[in-house]
Scaffold this motif. Structure first.
Motif, PDB file in Angstrom:
ATOM      1  N   VAL A  38      -2.273  -1.584  -9.586  1.00  0.00           N
ATOM      2  CA  VAL A  38      -2.920  -0.724  -8.611  1.00  0.00           C
ATOM      3  C   VAL A  38      -3.086  -1.522  -7.325  1.00  0.00           C
ATOM      4  O   VAL A  38      -3.657  -2.622  -7.337  1.00  0.00           O
ATOM      5  CB  VAL A  38      -4.280  -0.212  -9.120  1.00  0.00           C
ATOM      6  N   LEU A  39      -2.575  -0.993  -6.215  1.00  0.00           N
ATOM      7  CA  LEU A  39      -2.589  -1.695  -4.947  1.00  0.00           C
ATOM      8  C   LEU A  39      -3.949  -1.589  -4.267  1.00  0.00           C
ATOM      9  O   LEU A  39      -4.850  -0.885  -4.743  1.00  0.00           O
ATOM     10  CB  LEU A  39      -1.488  -1.146  -4.039  1.00  0.00           C
ATOM     11  N   ARG A  40      -4.095  -2.265  -3.144  1.00  0.00           N
ATOM     12  CA  ARG A  40      -5.396  -2.389  -2.484  1.00  0.00           C
ATOM     13  C   ARG A  40      -5.969  -1.043  -2.046  1.00  0.00           C
ATOM     14  O   ARG A  40      -7.186  -0.899  -1.885  1.00  0.00           O
ATOM     15  CB  ARG A  40      -5.258  -3.301  -1.257  1.00  0.00           C
ATOM     16  N   VAL A  56       1.860 -10.414   1.298  1.00  0.00           N
ATOM     17  CA  VAL A  56       0.423 -10.367   1.535  1.00  0.00           C
ATOM     18  C   VAL A  56       0.028  -8.973   2.026  1.00  0.00           C
ATOM     19  O   VAL A  56      -0.833  -8.323   1.467  1.00  0.00           O
ATOM     20  CB  VAL A  56      -0.008 -11.437   2.557  1.00  0.00           C
ATOM     21  N   ASP A  57       0.682  -8.530   3.101  1.00  0.00           N
ATOM     22  CA  ASP A  57       0.415  -7.217   3.663  1.00  0.00           C
ATOM     23  C   ASP A  57       1.660  -6.751   4.402  1.00  0.00           C
ATOM     24  O   ASP A  57       2.759  -7.244   4.131  1.00  0.00           O
ATOM     25  CB  ASP A  57      -0.824  -7.250   4.573  1.00  0.00           C
ATOM     26  N   GLU A  58       1.501  -5.817   5.349  1.00  0.00           N
ATOM     27  CA  GLU A  58       2.661  -5.276   6.040  1.00  0.00           C
ATOM     28  C   GLU A  58       3.263  -6.237   7.068  1.00  0.00           C
ATOM     29  O   GLU A  58       4.350  -5.984   7.592  1.00  0.00           O
ATOM     30  CB  GLU A  58       2.303  -3.950   6.726  1.00  0.00           C
ATOM     31  N   ASP A  96       0.866  -1.172   0.000  1.00  0.00           N
ATOM     32  CA  ASP A  96       0.000   0.000   0.000  1.00  0.00           C
ATOM     33  C   ASP A  96       0.907   1.227   0.000  1.00  0.00           C
ATOM     34  O   ASP A  96       2.131   1.105  -0.164  1.00  0.00           O
ATOM     35  CB  ASP A  96      -0.998  -0.003   1.170  1.00  0.00           C
ATOM     36  N   ALA A  97       0.329   2.406   0.186  1.00  0.00           N
ATOM     37  CA  ALA A  97       1.111   3.625   0.050  1.00  0.00           C
ATOM     38  C   ALA A  97       2.229   3.743   1.077  1.00  0.00           C
ATOM     39  O   ALA A  97       3.245   4.381   0.828  1.00  0.00           O
ATOM     40  CB  ALA A  97       0.188   4.847   0.170  1.00  0.00           C
ATOM     41  N   ARG A  98       2.078   3.115   2.237  1.00  0.00           N
ATOM     42  CA  ARG A  98       3.050   3.286   3.309  1.00  0.00           C
ATOM     43  C   ARG A  98       3.930   2.057   3.528  1.00  0.00           C
ATOM     44  O   ARG A  98       5.064   2.186   4.028  1.00  0.00           O
ATOM     45  CB  ARG A  98       2.333   3.629   4.634  1.00  0.00           C
TER      46      ARG A  98
END
Length: 420
Positions: free
Chosen positions: A390-392, A160-162, A107-109
């Protein structure tokens, strides 16, 4: 966000290594521009692309181990404010050996970076020293994770995620589910839930062979695949369509929880949609000449598109066609620019577009807006056609070589940063 197709990922990293982003000198730039102009008339525009990488295609599942309900879509953070200029940032981990071989934002961060001393994609390579880095502030700072277990072969990131990430290596998977505080090792034949989530939708749906824990993709080694949900097993009843190794099937899920299934069989594309977590399915009508198309879904799930690129037999140009789903039917819209090489859906009825000659821009209802700073950087600094996903959270990521250009914001108003 593009679909994460692990079979395609393995084929790619076995075929060739990710190269470093090394801008050429001025003479090389001038020579490259002249060569590109001479080749332009001979190049076939509109290179067809696959959805699903990444980063891919189905959207990444939140938190990995226990998929649960759909993950709420976060709002991108814009800091600094949007600007027409391109910011440059180096991904640096102090006292770390090797070069940056892969960079993946979720994501953006939040993002992950891989540094590796191995320069070739050799699955049997030994004595490779690799380090995984992580950012939680949009790439301003990076910190290393806990040391990785020893493993053979070059590595590839499957985030998957952060918090959850799989590093595929020559002899299996290295997995973290706590943001890199600890790693576990797993063989290829037994991917853990966090690894399966890397190639599944937001809430954990994917297609795989019955009775197996494999990640599932095209070319399955079974007569017929089945749709499953990680942690719950096969859905019942199964979707009313054949899922075989000979068909190109994709599962996509937007932020609104709707589930989309596309199957291409012998040039014909079938699109199904479920509003109740795969309990029932509705078949959508076929769009005219959409047999070669692919489905795009915006991160918030509000917009669905069919995009078709067909090359003319007597011309180097391509017919790039677009349909938007309106009231359950496909409505044709003006086509994308000539030379389109990749396209992804953002929110608000806007498509992000990259071109075969290094262009980047946005399309909305037939109107194309170029991003001059990004286009200029791509035309000078890299060869080949850039890809886009394009991310989530709606963040746009343009990838070329080992560098990524990240656009944070909404619509065509974004802050662009190049990471290398």
């Amino acid at each position: 966000m593009r679909e994460n197709d692990l079979d395609d990922m393995f084929a790619e990293f076995e075929a060739d290594a990710m190269t470093s982003f090394r801008p050429p000198g001025v003479p090389a730039v001038e020579r490259r521009v002249r060569d590109r102009r001479r080749r332009r008339g001979r190049l076939l525009a509109g290179v067809g692309v696959l959805l699903l990488a990444g980063p891919a295609g189905a959207f990444a599942a939140g938190r990995g181990v226990d998929p649960g309900p759909p993950v709420p879509t976060p709002t991108p953070t814009m800091s600094p404010p949007p600007t027409d200029e391109l910011l440059d940032r180096k991904v640096i981990l102090p006292d770390v050996s090797g070069r940056l071989t892969e960079l993946r934002f979720v994501d953006a961060r939040n993002g992950w970076a891989l540094f590796d001393t191995c320069d070739t994609p050799d699955p049997g390579a030994e004595d490779c020293r690799r380090t995984v880095g992580r950012t939680a502030d949009g790439g301003v700072t990076w910190r290393p994770t806990a040391p990785l277990p020893d493993a053979k072969g070059s590595g590839r990131l499957l985030p998957v995620d952060e918090r959850s990430l799989t590093l595929t290596v020559g002899d299996g998977y290295l997995v973290t589910t706590d943001g890199g505080a600890a790693w576990s090792r797993h063989p290829f034949g037994s991917p853990p839930p966090a690894t399966q989530a890397g190639s599944a939708t937001r809430s954990g749906f994917l297609v795989r062979c019955p009775g197996r824990d494999g990640l599932g993709a095209r070319g399955m080694q079974c007569p017929r695949g089945e749709l499953v949900r990680i942690g719950s097993g096969p859905v019942r009843p199964q979707p009313p369509v054949l899922l075989t190794g000979e068909t190109d099937h994709r599962v996509i899920e937007g932020g609104d929880g709707r589930l989309w299934l596309t199957v291409r069989d012998k040039g014909r594309l079938t699109v199904l949609v479920s509003d109740d977590a795969a309990a029932t399915w509705r078949k959508l009508p076929t769009a005219t000449r959409a047999g070669a198309g692919r489905l795009l879904v915006s991160p918030d799930g509000a917009d669905a598109w069919l995009v078709t690129v067909s090359e003319s037999e007597f011309s180097v140009t391509a017919a790039t066609e677009v349909w938007r789903l309106v009231g359950g039917r496909w409505e044709q819209r003006p086509g994308l620019p000539d030379g389109t090489s990749d396209v992804a859906a953002t929110n608000g009825g806007v498509l992000a577009v990259t071109g075969a000659y290094g262009t980047v821009g946005f399309w909305a209802d037939g109107r194309y807006v170029d991003v001059p700073a990004v286009t200029a950087a791509l035309r000078i600094g890299a060869d080949g056609s850039p890809s886009v996903e394009v991310l989530r959270d709606g963040t746009v990521v343009v990838t070329t070589g080992s560098a990524q250009i990240v656009g944070v914001g909404s619509g065509v108003t974004r802050t662009w940063t190049r990471f290398s």
